[in-house]
Design a protein around this motif. Sequence first.
Motif, PDB file in Angstrom:
ATOM      1  N   ARG A 229      -1.393   9.504  -1.911  1.00  0.00           N
ATOM      2  CA  ARG A 229      -2.400  10.561  -1.908  1.00  0.00           C
ATOM      3  C   ARG A 229      -3.349  10.351  -3.086  1.00  0.00           C
ATOM      4  NH1 ARG A 229      -0.958  14.566   1.698  1.00  0.00           N
ATOM      5  NH2 ARG A 229       1.267  14.713   2.166  1.00  0.00           N
ATOM      6  N   THR A 230      -4.610  10.668  -2.845  1.00  0.00           N
ATOM      7  CA  THR A 230      -5.637  10.549  -3.866  1.00  0.00           C
ATOM      8  C   THR A 230      -6.805  11.454  -3.497  1.00  0.00           C
ATOM      9  OG1 THR A 230      -7.180   9.037  -4.963  1.00  0.00           O
ATOM     10  CG2 THR A 230      -6.636   8.559  -2.669  1.00  0.00           C
ATOM     11  N   ASP A 231      -7.593  11.832  -4.491  1.00  0.00           N
ATOM     12  CA  ASP A 231      -8.817  12.592  -4.223  1.00  0.00           C
ATOM     13  C   ASP A 231      -9.940  11.681  -3.728  1.00  0.00           C
ATOM     14  OD1 ASP A 231      -7.578  14.928  -5.018  1.00  0.00           O
ATOM     15  OD2 ASP A 231      -8.213  14.727  -7.116  1.00  0.00           O
ATOM     16  N   GLU A 232      -9.698  10.365  -3.744  1.00  0.00           N
ATOM     17  CA  GLU A 232     -10.702   9.381  -3.302  1.00  0.00           C
ATOM     18  C   GLU A 232     -10.161   8.586  -2.119  1.00  0.00           C
ATOM     19  OE1 GLU A 232     -13.090   7.619  -6.770  1.00  0.00           O
ATOM     20  OE2 GLU A 232     -11.095   7.972  -7.663  1.00  0.00           O
ATOM     21  N   VAL A 233      -9.696   9.340  -1.103  1.00  0.00           N
ATOM     22  CA  VAL A 233      -9.000   8.699   0.004  1.00  0.00           C
ATOM     23  C   VAL A 233      -9.890   7.711   0.758  1.00  0.00           C
ATOM     24  CG1 VAL A 233      -9.519  10.599   1.612  1.00  0.00           C
ATOM     25  CG2 VAL A 233      -7.511   9.150   1.996  1.00  0.00           C
ATOM     26  N   ASP A 234     -11.175   8.018   0.943  1.00  0.00           N
ATOM     27  CA  ASP A 234     -12.056   7.093   1.662  1.00  0.00           C
ATOM     28  C   ASP A 234     -12.242   5.793   0.885  1.00  0.00           C
ATOM     29  OD1 ASP A 234     -12.336   8.883   3.724  1.00  0.00           O
ATOM     30  OD2 ASP A 234     -14.201   9.751   2.954  1.00  0.00           O
ATOM     31  N   ARG A 235     -12.390   5.931  -0.399  1.00  0.00           N
ATOM     32  CA  ARG A 235     -12.572   4.743  -1.230  1.00  0.00           C
ATOM     33  C   ARG A 235     -11.302   3.878  -1.231  1.00  0.00           C
ATOM     34  NH1 ARG A 235     -13.216   4.751  -7.732  1.00  0.00           N
ATOM     35  NH2 ARG A 235     -13.569   2.501  -8.015  1.00  0.00           N
ATOM     36  N   LEU A 236     -10.120   4.544  -1.302  1.00  0.00           N
ATOM     37  CA  LEU A 236      -8.861   3.786  -1.281  1.00  0.00           C
ATOM     38  C   LEU A 236      -8.660   3.112   0.073  1.00  0.00           C
ATOM     39  CD1 LEU A 236      -6.289   3.023  -2.808  1.00  0.00           C
ATOM     40  CD2 LEU A 236      -5.224   5.120  -1.918  1.00  0.00           C
ATOM     41  N   ALA A 237      -9.031   3.785   1.157  1.00  0.00           N
ATOM     42  CA  ALA A 237      -8.909   3.181   2.488  1.00  0.00           C
ATOM     43  C   ALA A 237      -9.777   1.932   2.596  1.00  0.00           C
ATOM     44  CB  ALA A 237      -9.290   4.201   3.554  1.00  0.00           C
ATOM     45  N   ARG A 238     -11.004   1.986   2.031  1.00  0.00           N
ATOM     46  CA  ARG A 238     -11.861   0.800   2.060  1.00  0.00           C
ATOM     47  C   ARG A 238     -11.234  -0.343   1.260  1.00  0.00           C
ATOM     48  NH1 ARG A 238     -15.925   4.793   1.468  1.00  0.00           N
ATOM     49  NH2 ARG A 238     -16.083   4.371  -0.794  1.00  0.00           N
ATOM     50  N   LEU A 239     -10.596   0.015   0.134  1.00  0.00           N
ATOM     51  CA  LEU A 239      -9.917  -1.008  -0.682  1.00  0.00           C
ATOM     52  C   LEU A 239      -8.781  -1.658   0.099  1.00  0.00           C
ATOM     53  CD1 LEU A 239      -9.373  -2.465  -3.371  1.00  0.00           C
ATOM     54  CD2 LEU A 239      -8.021  -0.455  -4.067  1.00  0.00           C
ATOM     55  N   PHE A 240      -8.008  -0.849   0.811  1.00  0.00           N
ATOM     56  CA  PHE A 240      -6.903  -1.391   1.604  1.00  0.00           C
ATOM     57  C   PHE A 240      -7.420  -2.328   2.701  1.00  0.00           C
ATOM     58  CE2 PHE A 240      -3.939   2.451   0.642  1.00  0.00           C
ATOM     59  CZ  PHE A 240      -3.516   1.834  -0.522  1.00  0.00           C
ATOM     60  N   ARG A 241      -8.504  -1.933   3.364  1.00  0.00           N
ATOM     61  CA  ARG A 241      -9.060  -2.785   4.413  1.00  0.00           C
ATOM     62  C   ARG A 241      -9.549  -4.110   3.826  1.00  0.00           C
ATOM     63  NH1 ARG A 241     -11.736   2.200   5.762  1.00  0.00           N
ATOM     64  NH2 ARG A 241     -10.633   3.276   7.467  1.00  0.00           N
ATOM     65  N   ARG A 242     -10.176  -4.020   2.671  1.00  0.00           N
ATOM     66  CA  ARG A 242     -10.733  -5.220   2.043  1.00  0.00           C
ATOM     67  C   ARG A 242      -9.626  -6.196   1.602  1.00  0.00           C
ATOM     68  NH1 ARG A 242     -13.426  -2.882  -1.797  1.00  0.00           N
ATOM     69  NH2 ARG A 242     -12.258  -3.577  -3.636  1.00  0.00           N
ATOM     70  N   THR A 243      -8.505  -5.654   1.203  1.00  0.00           N
ATOM     71  CA  THR A 243      -7.424  -6.508   0.710  1.00  0.00           C
ATOM     72  C   THR A 243      -6.382  -6.835   1.784  1.00  0.00           C
ATOM     73  OG1 THR A 243      -6.242  -4.526  -0.082  1.00  0.00           O
ATOM     74  CG2 THR A 243      -7.658  -5.706  -1.663  1.00  0.00           C
ATOM     75  N   GLY A 244      -6.617  -6.371   3.027  1.00  0.00           N
ATOM     76  CA  GLY A 244      -5.739  -6.736   4.141  1.00  0.00           C
ATOM     77  C   GLY A 244      -4.463  -5.922   4.254  1.00  0.00           C
ATOM     78  N   ALA A 245      -4.374  -4.787   3.585  1.00  0.00           N
ATOM     79  CA  ALA A 245      -3.186  -3.938   3.698  1.00  0.00           C
ATOM     80  C   ALA A 245      -3.177  -3.211   5.039  1.00  0.00           C
ATOM     81  CB  ALA A 245      -3.148  -2.926   2.556  1.00  0.00           C
ATOM     82  N   THR A 246      -1.983  -3.044   5.602  1.00  0.00           N
ATOM     83  CA  THR A 246      -1.819  -2.301   6.851  1.00  0.00           C
ATOM     84  C   THR A 246      -1.435  -0.869   6.520  1.00  0.00           C
ATOM     85  OG1 THR A 246      -1.056  -4.315   7.963  1.00  0.00           O
ATOM     86  CG2 THR A 246      -0.599  -2.208   9.050  1.00  0.00           C
ATOM     87  N   PHE A 247      -2.191   0.096   7.053  1.00  0.00           N
ATOM     88  CA  PHE A 247      -1.923   1.485   6.710  1.00  0.00           C
ATOM     89  C   PHE A 247      -2.343   2.403   7.853  1.00  0.00           C
ATOM     90  CE2 PHE A 247      -6.294   0.787   5.600  1.00  0.00           C
ATOM     91  CZ  PHE A 247      -6.941   1.982   5.855  1.00  0.00           C
ATOM     92  N   GLU A 248      -1.837   3.636   7.776  1.00  0.00           N
ATOM     93  CA  GLU A 248      -2.221   4.687   8.710  1.00  0.00           C
ATOM     94  C   GLU A 248      -2.666   5.901   7.904  1.00  0.00           C
ATOM     95  OE1 GLU A 248       1.202   5.517  11.038  1.00  0.00           O
ATOM     96  OE2 GLU A 248       1.233   3.553  12.046  1.00  0.00           O
ATOM     97  N   ALA A 249      -3.667   6.608   8.401  1.00  0.00           N
ATOM     98  CA  ALA A 249      -4.133   7.838   7.755  1.00  0.00           C
ATOM     99  C   ALA A 249      -3.563   9.021   8.522  1.00  0.00           C
ATOM    100  CB  ALA A 249      -5.651   7.886   7.739  1.00  0.00           C
ATOM    101  N   ARG A 250      -2.726   9.820   7.864  1.00  0.00           N
ATOM    102  CA  ARG A 250      -2.112  10.994   8.496  1.00  0.00           C
ATOM    103  C   ARG A 250      -1.943  12.088   7.446  1.00  0.00           C
ATOM    104  NH1 ARG A 250       2.007   7.378   9.968  1.00  0.00           N
ATOM    105  NH2 ARG A 250       3.533   8.687   8.879  1.00  0.00           N
TER     106      ARG A 250
END
Length: 303
Positions: A229-250
């Motif tokens: 969890r973070t107050d910058e969830v959109d920014r963290l999601a972009r970071l995960f996509r850029r670095t190839g991490a697999t994640f789900e938003a729920r």
Amino acid sequence: MDQTIEARGLTKRYGDQLAVDDLSFTVQPGRVTGFLGPNGAGKSTTMRLVLGLDAPTAGTVTVHGRRYAELPRPLHTVGALLDARAVHPGRTAAQHLLALAQTAGIGRERVDEVLGLVGLSGVAGRRAGTFSLGMSQRLGIAGALLGDPPVLMFDEPVNGLDPEGIRWIRGLMRDLAAEGRTVLVSSHLMSEMALTAQHLLVLGRGRLIADTGIDDFLRQNGDETVLVRTDEVDRLARLFRRTGATFEARDDALHVLDRTATEIGKLAAGEGIALTELTPTRGSLEEVFMALTEDAVEYGVRA
């Protein structure tokens, strides 16, 4: 004295149906062993084989190193609850237990004692046929405890119990194991097994799927994810996509499937993203059990 239940190559056929298929396991004292499996997996049949109610087609199963029929004082060695309704309905609770006690040289004082242990002292004079399922379960447990045995087996003991009763029996099982007894408990309630059992035997279509501690079972068979969890969830999601991490938003959080908490923390720190929660999680016992046994379900709804 050997207090184990030990099966070696245990097999049982009913005509063309293979109910138990080459089972080998040892139930050890000092812990609650949960006996799990879908309907038709062979749990109740295995318990009947332990108690000599059915004869194995092949293999052996012993208690204290002997077949049940060879035990000199069976009620003092093994206590079992397989069917809470297997009581003469016209007998009172006290009469039922006294009849069992007299076959094993157990005095009336022990009958009164176990009625108190299971909370039935106040209804000792009521006929068993008037009991609710929960009260019948308590009476069945009293019968299992009557001979103060070191080995105990319970098949679905929480059926019909209210929340207070479920909490009571959970504590009873763990207390019995803490006394050094061997305790084998079959249940379909995964949430209760997660709170009660320290070790698991898991069956599927009569075969042994797992024989392990509950923590090891979850670790070996369940996928670990990391809740972030973070107050910058959109920014963290972009970071995960850029670095190839697999994640789900729920649920306003990101659930990362292929990075450890340490890796995620370092990644976020490198980008200056403050995290408000970073929690490794695993599936519940129910989720892991369902995934592991989905191909071993005998009766299920097909999509």
